[in-house]
Scaffold this active site. Sequence first.
Site, PDB file in Angstrom:
ATOM      1  N   ALA A  73       0.846  -1.202   0.000  1.00 24.14           N
ATOM      2  CA  ALA A  73       0.000   0.000   0.000  1.00 24.14           C
ATOM      3  C   ALA A  73       0.871   1.237   0.000  1.00 24.14           C
ATOM      4  O   ALA A  73       1.945   1.262   0.602  1.00 24.14           O
ATOM      5  CB  ALA A  73      -0.900   0.014   1.226  1.00 24.14           C
ATOM      6  N   SER A 121      11.648   1.390  -2.933  1.00 21.49           N
ATOM      7  CA  SER A 121      11.643   1.975  -4.282  1.00 21.49           C
ATOM      8  C   SER A 121      13.021   2.469  -4.695  1.00 21.49           C
ATOM      9  O   SER A 121      13.807   2.957  -3.862  1.00 21.49           O
ATOM     10  CB  SER A 121      10.669   3.146  -4.294  1.00 21.49           C
ATOM     11  OG  SER A 121      10.871   3.948  -5.434  1.00 21.49           O
ATOM     12  N   GLU A 123      13.454   5.134  -5.991  1.00 19.95           N
ATOM     13  CA  GLU A 123      13.468   6.584  -5.725  1.00 19.95           C
ATOM     14  C   GLU A 123      14.281   6.929  -4.469  1.00 19.95           C
ATOM     15  O   GLU A 123      14.627   8.084  -4.283  1.00 19.95           O
ATOM     16  CB  GLU A 123      12.042   7.112  -5.602  1.00 19.95           C
ATOM     17  CG  GLU A 123      11.298   7.191  -6.925  1.00 19.95           C
ATOM     18  CD  GLU A 123      11.861   8.243  -7.894  1.00 19.95           C
ATOM     19  OE1 GLU A 123      12.412   9.245  -7.420  1.00 19.95           O
ATOM     20  OE2 GLU A 123      11.758   8.033  -9.112  1.00 19.95           O
ATOM     21  N   TYR A 145       8.105  11.444  -1.895  1.00 23.83           N
ATOM     22  CA  TYR A 145       7.879  10.008  -2.116  1.00 23.83           C
ATOM     23  C   TYR A 145       9.136   9.221  -1.750  1.00 23.83           C
ATOM     24  O   TYR A 145       9.083   8.244  -0.989  1.00 23.83           O
ATOM     25  CB  TYR A 145       7.494   9.748  -3.580  1.00 23.83           C
ATOM     26  CG  TYR A 145       7.397   8.272  -3.920  1.00 23.83           C
ATOM     27  CD1 TYR A 145       6.241   7.550  -3.642  1.00 23.83           C
ATOM     28  CD2 TYR A 145       8.477   7.597  -4.494  1.00 23.83           C
ATOM     29  CE1 TYR A 145       6.158   6.191  -3.933  1.00 23.83           C
ATOM     30  CE2 TYR A 145       8.401   6.243  -4.784  1.00 23.83           C
ATOM     31  CZ  TYR A 145       7.244   5.548  -4.506  1.00 23.83           C
ATOM     32  OH  TYR A 145       7.174   4.196  -4.786  1.00 23.83           O
TER      33      TYR A 145
HETATM   34  P1  NAP Z   1      -0.650   1.337  -6.804  1.00 27.57           P
HETATM   35  O1  NAP Z   1      -1.253   0.701  -7.989  1.00 27.57           O
HETATM   36  O2  NAP Z   1      -0.756   2.820  -6.654  1.00 27.57           O
HETATM   37  O3  NAP Z   1      -1.248   0.638  -5.499  1.00 27.57           O
HETATM   38  C1  NAP Z   1      -1.111   1.192  -4.221  1.00 27.57           C
HETATM   39  C2  NAP Z   1      -2.310   0.752  -3.394  1.00 27.57           C
HETATM   40  O4  NAP Z   1      -2.204   1.340  -2.079  1.00 27.57           O
HETATM   41  C3  NAP Z   1      -3.650   1.215  -3.989  1.00 27.57           C
HETATM   42  O5  NAP Z   1      -4.517   0.118  -4.053  1.00 27.57           O
HETATM   43  C4  NAP Z   1      -4.145   2.244  -2.975  1.00 27.57           C
HETATM   44  O6  NAP Z   1      -5.535   2.279  -2.845  1.00 27.57           O
HETATM   45  C5  NAP Z   1      -3.506   1.730  -1.677  1.00 27.57           C
HETATM   46  N1  NAP Z   1      -3.493   2.783  -0.666  1.00 27.57           N
HETATM   47  C6  NAP Z   1      -3.169   4.087  -0.840  1.00 27.57           C
HETATM   48  N2  NAP Z   1      -3.330   4.764   0.314  1.00 27.57           N
HETATM   49  C7  NAP Z   1      -3.783   3.861   1.236  1.00 27.57           C
HETATM   50  C8  NAP Z   1      -4.155   3.965   2.600  1.00 27.57           C
HETATM   51  N3  NAP Z   1      -4.099   5.138   3.263  1.00 27.57           N
HETATM   52  N4  NAP Z   1      -4.597   2.856   3.238  1.00 27.57           N
HETATM   53  C9  NAP Z   1      -4.677   1.677   2.588  1.00 27.57           C
HETATM   54  N5  NAP Z   1      -4.334   1.524   1.281  1.00 27.57           N
HETATM   55  C10 NAP Z   1      -3.896   2.604   0.621  1.00 27.57           C
HETATM   56  O7  NAP Z   1       0.921   0.995  -6.704  1.00 27.57           O
HETATM   57  P2  NAP Z   1       1.686  -0.263  -7.348  1.00 27.57           P
HETATM   58  O8  NAP Z   1       2.197   0.142  -8.682  1.00 27.57           O
HETATM   59  O9  NAP Z   1       0.864  -1.486  -7.196  1.00 27.57           O
HETATM   60  O10 NAP Z   1       2.947  -0.344  -6.386  1.00 27.57           O
HETATM   61  C11 NAP Z   1       2.921  -1.149  -5.204  1.00 27.57           C
HETATM   62  C12 NAP Z   1       3.930  -0.582  -4.209  1.00 27.57           C
HETATM   63  O11 NAP Z   1       5.228  -0.598  -4.805  1.00 27.57           O
HETATM   64  C13 NAP Z   1       3.659   0.866  -3.799  1.00 27.57           C
HETATM   65  O12 NAP Z   1       3.972   1.034  -2.438  1.00 27.57           O
HETATM   66  C14 NAP Z   1       4.624   1.666  -4.660  1.00 27.57           C
HETATM   67  O13 NAP Z   1       4.988   2.885  -4.057  1.00 27.57           O
HETATM   68  C15 NAP Z   1       5.797   0.692  -4.753  1.00 27.57           C
HETATM   69  N6  NAP Z   1       6.595   0.875  -5.970  1.00 27.57           N
HETATM   70  C16 NAP Z   1       5.985   0.799  -7.187  1.00 27.57           C
HETATM   71  C17 NAP Z   1       6.745   0.985  -8.327  1.00 27.57           C
HETATM   72  C18 NAP Z   1       6.104   0.905  -9.699  1.00 27.57           C
HETATM   73  O14 NAP Z   1       6.777   1.232 -10.686  1.00 27.57           O
HETATM   74  N7  NAP Z   1       4.868   0.448  -9.823  1.00 27.57           N
HETATM   75  C19 NAP Z   1       8.121   1.223  -8.233  1.00 27.57           C
HETATM   76  C20 NAP Z   1       8.701   1.277  -6.968  1.00 27.57           C
HETATM   77  C21 NAP Z   1       7.935   1.088  -5.836  1.00 27.57           C
HETATM   78  P3  NAP Z   1      -6.431   3.230  -3.818  1.00 27.57           P
HETATM   79  O15 NAP Z   1      -6.186   2.728  -5.215  1.00 27.57           O
HETATM   80  O16 NAP Z   1      -7.803   3.009  -3.344  1.00 27.57           O
HETATM   81  O17 NAP Z   1      -5.923   4.622  -3.591  1.00 27.57           O
END
Ligand code: NAP
Length: 318
Positions: A73, A121, A123, A145
């Site tokens: 999350a 990440s 980042e 972030y």
């Molecule tokens: P994502 O699609 O944005 O999913 C993040 C999830 O967290 C969403 O379902 C969101 O819910 C939920 N969330 C946000 N605020 C919350 C809260 N207060 N309480 C409970 N849930 C909450 O991200 P992802 O691409 O799957 O990435 C997964 C993780 O990997 C994240 O932490 C991201 O920062 C990290 N990451 C991703 C990448 C990438 O390229 N994708 C790279 C490095 C790190 P809603 O949709 O309802 O807001």
Amino acid sequence: MTTALITGIGGQDGTYLSELLVDLGWAVHGVERPGSTHVTDTQITRHIIDLGEPDAAISLIEATDPDYVFHLAGISSVWRSWNEPVLTTRVNGVSAASLLDACFTHQEASGKRVMVINASSAEIFAGSGERRQDEHTRIAPTSPYGASKALSHTMVQVYRARGLEATNAILFNHESPRRPDTFVTRKITKAAVAIARGTQSTLELGSLTVERDWGWAPDYVAAMLAMARHGTGDDFVVATGQAHSVANFVEAAMSAVGIADWRSYVRGDPDMFRPADSASMIGDASKAHDVLGWKPTKTFSEIVSAMVEFDMTEEMAA
Ligand code: NAP
């Protein structure tokens, strides 16, 4: 039966991971934010919790009694983190601290081992000055972030030293048709399809020269499962090792829809330039390869084509 708790289960990675674990026969619990309705699979036990609330984790871990916690999350957009830095710190950083503490407390009380995989990440390395980053790269975030992820990352290391098997999956950018169109990659693939169909005339972007290491999201989820199976807390970079610019991404997406002169459709939008962006992020995933046997399965052009193909099907169905 193995029990997993996935936070952010409705996001890009959460949906792929939950599908994988349900197929493996694991009991899957997932946390969704209040108001979110992404999870419809009745095999998943949903928990509606705002992880920005620091005490939420304690009762969650007690109620689910997990073997593995995948903490996915977060506010995942660097762009959004500039507009909501305090919320980003709470949701990305403080939530990790409270989950780790809840897992450690539960492990101490129950005697049952809990393993945590945290979505860290690339980042966190944005200001490191190193062109290619690995597990030893200096942590030097340049955005709210990145700073929030650096907090979660170092908290994992603190709780690992305290006796919790906790792992940082240091994820470089990874994409799929499940990426929201607020992210540049999906914005590009959707625009390419719309331009090819004549429903859009231009594509507005910030810097075209920024380079990223773009991988395929299901591969990155497989890496996190491999980390859980490895069983010992550690830090692993997950990346392809290949850098491509935003211009390369536009070119590949436009080419997939048969447009060669892609530059004539692209307009610069000064509001989208972010001076703090690192010019280049490239990961060295040798450790994940050597220790976990992990490697990416899709090339850059296969990733872009898969996203364009999905957007094409969506556009035709609309
Ligand atoms: P994502 O699609 O944005 O999913 C993040 C999830 O967290 C969403 O379902 C969101 O819910 C939920 N969330 C946000 N605020 C919350 C809260 N207060 N309480 C409970 N849930 C909450 O991200 P992802 O691409 O799957 O990435 C997964 C993780 O990997 C994240 O932490 C991201 O920062 C990290 N990451 C991703 C990448 C990438 O390229 N994708 C790279 C490095 C790190 P809603 O949709 O309802 O807001």
